[in-house]
Design an enzyme around this catalytic site. Structure first.
Site, PDB file in Angstrom:
ATOM      1  N   HIS A  38      22.721  15.506 -19.418  1.00  0.00           N
ATOM      2  CA  HIS A  38      23.448  14.780 -18.378  1.00  0.00           C
ATOM      3  C   HIS A  38      22.912  15.185 -17.004  1.00  0.00           C
ATOM      4  O   HIS A  38      23.440  16.099 -16.358  1.00  0.00           O
ATOM      5  CB  HIS A  38      24.945  15.101 -18.456  1.00  0.00           C
ATOM      6  CG  HIS A  38      25.575  14.722 -19.761  1.00  0.00           C
ATOM      7  ND1 HIS A  38      25.402  15.479 -20.909  1.00  0.00           N
ATOM      8  CD2 HIS A  38      26.373  13.674 -20.099  1.00  0.00           C
ATOM      9  CE1 HIS A  38      26.069  14.902 -21.897  1.00  0.00           C
ATOM     10  NE2 HIS A  38      26.660  13.814 -21.431  1.00  0.00           N
ATOM     11  N   HIS A 269      24.026   9.096 -16.262  1.00  0.00           N
ATOM     12  CA  HIS A 269      25.084  10.033 -16.662  1.00  0.00           C
ATOM     13  C   HIS A 269      24.684  10.884 -17.853  1.00  0.00           C
ATOM     14  O   HIS A 269      24.731  12.108 -17.785  1.00  0.00           O
ATOM     15  CB  HIS A 269      26.377   9.281 -16.987  1.00  0.00           C
ATOM     16  CG  HIS A 269      27.396  10.144 -17.673  1.00  0.00           C
ATOM     17  ND1 HIS A 269      28.186  11.049 -16.991  1.00  0.00           N
ATOM     18  CD2 HIS A 269      27.728  10.270 -18.989  1.00  0.00           C
ATOM     19  CE1 HIS A 269      28.962  11.684 -17.854  1.00  0.00           C
ATOM     20  NE2 HIS A 269      28.709  11.228 -19.075  1.00  0.00           N
ATOM     21  N   GLU A 417      53.342  21.221 -22.839  1.00  0.00           N
ATOM     22  CA  GLU A 417      52.801  22.054 -23.921  1.00  0.00           C
ATOM     23  C   GLU A 417      51.287  22.226 -23.827  1.00  0.00           C
ATOM     24  O   GLU A 417      50.769  23.331 -23.991  1.00  0.00           O
ATOM     25  CB  GLU A 417      53.169  21.457 -25.288  1.00  0.00           C
ATOM     26  CG  GLU A 417      54.654  21.459 -25.611  1.00  0.00           C
ATOM     27  CD  GLU A 417      55.358  20.195 -25.149  1.00  0.00           C
ATOM     28  OE1 GLU A 417      56.534  20.017 -25.494  1.00  0.00           O
ATOM     29  OE2 GLU A 417      54.724  19.385 -24.433  1.00  0.00           O
ATOM     30  N   HIS A 479      60.557  16.201 -35.910  1.00  0.00           N
ATOM     31  CA  HIS A 479      60.513  17.597 -35.481  1.00  0.00           C
ATOM     32  C   HIS A 479      60.231  18.561 -36.633  1.00  0.00           C
ATOM     33  O   HIS A 479      60.146  19.773 -36.401  1.00  0.00           O
ATOM     34  CB  HIS A 479      61.838  17.980 -34.808  1.00  0.00           C
ATOM     35  CG  HIS A 479      61.974  17.449 -33.413  1.00  0.00           C
ATOM     36  ND1 HIS A 479      61.806  16.108 -33.107  1.00  0.00           N
ATOM     37  CD2 HIS A 479      62.244  18.065 -32.232  1.00  0.00           C
ATOM     38  CE1 HIS A 479      61.985  15.935 -31.811  1.00  0.00           C
ATOM     39  NE2 HIS A 479      62.243  17.101 -31.251  1.00  0.00           N
TER      40      HIS A 479
END
Length: 668
Positions: A38, A269, A417, A479
């Site tokens: 790159h 890129h 989280e 859950h």
């Protein structure tokens, strides 16, 4: 989207231009030689990097692990040749010109994306976009935490991040930036490569965010500069160093700067420029030198810049030595080994619970262990993603870390989280802290990219994951983790602990915090479990990964293998079978990867040669046939769970003592 400062076409000061072009052409040549890479980002951000590394960044190439160095994180890890070029030019002895020529080759020090190597100045592994930015929050947080403990004269440095448009698109960037603003991490400075290009083309095809406004809303200081104007860049960095908030500097750049036909396009890129474009770039930028040749005067200027902080380092060393007690505490804190011997603390707890035999959820036992460890180990620092009462991660003696109290040792990460997991990695990478953080096991999926990086980077991070099965009950299948343990066990270099009782929980914590090069998962129950290890043993049996908890009373006719909350069911089944004259053994398996590290003789003795093998775990079967064989019996989850009282759920899914007994008898 509001416009930022446009790149200037004015000529740059010659000295700066030559220094920046050295970066550009090392990157161009290395990518060209490798045939892949790159080049666009290193070419575009060479001016910004040159200003930062020659005027601001505090580092010592001859002492790359100097504890008070500034941290530089290349969050846009695809532009790795920018970092490798900077390290070579600045004089880091571990990275040579030959290493740059081996870019992206097997076994080289210059892989396609940077991999943590503190000895060479590479602070972390980057490549997955957003991770570097989010991890840097933990580094900046660690700096403030250690500053509060040891003082300005010992810990006082910046964390700089080079981030791409893609980094700021990733969801984790929102979590991390929000947390950094909330905590007022003023020693964090992010240099945004605002080049307006992505792989698919212009950024506008996929994003119309007002990024500066977003960061201002988080409480950041935001400025914008021409990323090819060294004076503007320097002024912005100098100003950012004085704010009481984290800073975002939008550096409007041209990707592939200097390339005659590919500059400003996605074409530069992620692939080599090609011989014709390279030749055109050399001509346009006035760089007539062959590949990998840096003229002596330019290299000398870079090497001189690399020596700028020698005096700072020497003065810091003198300050540290003035107070021997503080020096000893600081050097102990930043060393890989734990600063105190926690074995007596763990053994005392094990003896207590073996005697009292409480019936506790392992999340509660974990909290009890933390109540002992955190006061004993000053480097331990933890938190939770808004589940503190459920995770049992906050100790009674702890104080909260905040923008007004960086000396606190408990962090309220909020419902972030992924950001939490990355920040924990950053604290570990920075050094001086032993971090842990909690959430529900089912939300480990939100954390997984950061957990994987923790394992890849071999960092001591403890991820506390409670409510580990259908045992959480009524909250239902959203859950109730059923596949998560298997998925986490699949990550190389990650220890997944699923302890069966308070004794194994304490032993798991002992292993996790004393192992400096390995992250851990604590998979802990919501429901109460009996204490099974009722005879005190000084040896940490959990460190074996698996062990015979209860041997058969005669020749083994079956072996019951179980983890966590199902071990007591195996123990009950063993007793019921023994009453019928059927001798079986119970093997507790709290950490599979540790068991695999044991010698063959030990593993064979534990597994035994009984013809019947039964695996018991309130998870899916994946992975179990390694131990029970293709014809073994598995008692666990067939798929997702249900909502209901956990006792009824265990009955509903057939994870019971009676089912274990029936399975053994059916195979006799």
């Amino acid at each position: 989207m509001p416009t930022t400062v446009a790149p200037s076409a004015d000529p740059m000061p010659p000295r700066h231009e030559l220094l920046a072009n050295a970066i550009r052409f090392l990157a161009i040549d290395a990518v060209e030689k490798a045939g892949s890479g790159h080049p666009g980002m290193p070419m575009g951000m060479a001016d910004v990097a040159t200003v930062l590394w020659t005027r601001f960044l505090k580092f010592d190439p001859d002492a790359p692990t100097w504890a008070d160095r500034d941290r530089f994180v290349l969050s846009a890890g695809h532009g790795s040749m920018l970092l490798y070029s900077l390290l070579y030019l600045s004089g880091f002895p571990v990275l040579t010109l030959d290493d740059l020529k081996q870019f992206r080759q097997l076994g080289s020090k210059t892989p396609g994306h940077p991999e943590v190597l503190h000895e060479a100045g590479i602070e972390m592994t980057t490549g997955p976009l957003g991770q570097g930015l989010a991890t840097s929050i933990g580094m900046a947080l660690a700096e403030r935490s250690l500053n509060a403990r040891f003082g300005d004269d010992i810990v006082n440095h910046f964390t700089y991040v080079l981030a791409s448009d893609g980094d700021l698109m990733e969801g984790i960037s929102h979590e991390a930036a929000s947390l950094a603003g909330h905590l007022g991490l003023g020693k964090l400075i992010v240099l945004w490569d605002d080049n307006q290009i992505s792989i698919d083309g212009a950024i506008g095809v996929s994003s119309s965010d007002d990024v500066p406004a977003r960061f201002r809303a988080y409480g950041w200081d935001v400025s914008a500069v021409d990323g090819h104007n060294p004076d503007q860049i320097a002024a912005a960095i100098a100003a950012a160093q004085t704010t009481g908030a984290p800073s975002l500097i939008a550096c409007r750049t041209i990707i592939g700067f200097g390339a005659p036909t590919k500059a400003g396009t996605s074409g530069c890129h992620g692939s080599a420029l090609g011989a014709a474009e390279v030749a055109g770039t050399r001509e346009k930028l006035g760089w007539p030198y062959p590949a990998f040749v840096i003229p002596d005067a330019i290299l000398a200027a870079w090497r001189s810049a690399g020596q700028r902080s020698k005096g700072d380092h020497a003065a810091w060393t003198q300050r540290l030595a003035r107070d021997p007690a503080r020096q000893a505490a600081f050097e102990t804190a930043v060393a890989p080994a734990l600063s105190v011997d926690i074995a007596p603390v763990v053994e005392a707890y094990k003896q207590k619970v073996a005697t009292e035999q409480p019936k506790l959820a392992t999340r509660v036992a974990s909290g009890q262990v933390l109540e002992l460890l955190v006061p004993a180990v000053p480097e331990m620092i933890g938190g939770s993603a808004d589940l503190t009462p459920s995770n049992n991660t906050r100790t009674k003696t702890g104080t909260d870390l905040s923008r007004t109290n960086y000396g606190g040792r408990y962090i309220h990460f909020g419902i972030r989280e992924h950001g939490m997991a990355a920040a924990l990695n950053g604290m570990a990478l920075h050094g001086g802290l032993v971090p842990y953080g909690g959430t529900f096991l089912t939300f480990s999926d939100y954390c997984r990219p950061a957990i994987r990086l923790a394992a890849l980077m071999k960092q001591r991070v403890v991820f506390v994951m409670t409510h580990d099965s259908i045992g959480l009950g009524e909250d239902g299948p959203t859950h109730q983790p059923v596949e998560h343990i298997a998925a986490l066990r699949a990550i190389p270099g990650l220890t997944v602990f699923r302890p069966a009782d308070p004794v194994e929980t304490a032993e798991a914590w002992q292993i996790a915090v004393t192992t400096p090069d390995r992250p851990s998962i604590m998979a802990l129950t919501r429901q109460n479990l009996p204490t099974l290890r009722t005879r005190f043993t000084r040896e940490n049996l959990t460190a074996r990964g698996a062990y015979v908890l209860a041997e058969a009373e005669g020749p083994r006719r079956a072996t019951l293998f179980a983890t966590g909350s199902e071990v007591h069911l195996a123990v009950e089944a063993r007793a019921a079978l023994a009453a019928e004259g059927i001798s079986v053994a119970v093997v507790s398996m709290p950490a599979w990867d540790l068991f695999e590290q044991q010698d063959a003789a030990y593993r064979k003795a534990v597994i035994g040669d009984a013809p019947i093998r039964v695996g018991i775990e309130a998870q899916i079967v994946q992975g179990w046939h390694r131990y029970i064989g293709s014809d073994g019996v598995f008692i666990g989850m067939p798929g997702f769970g249900e909502s209901g009282a956990y006792e009824k759920l265990y009955q509903h899914f057939g994870i019971t003592t009676a089912a274990i007994v029936a399975a053994v008898k059916a195979r006799l």
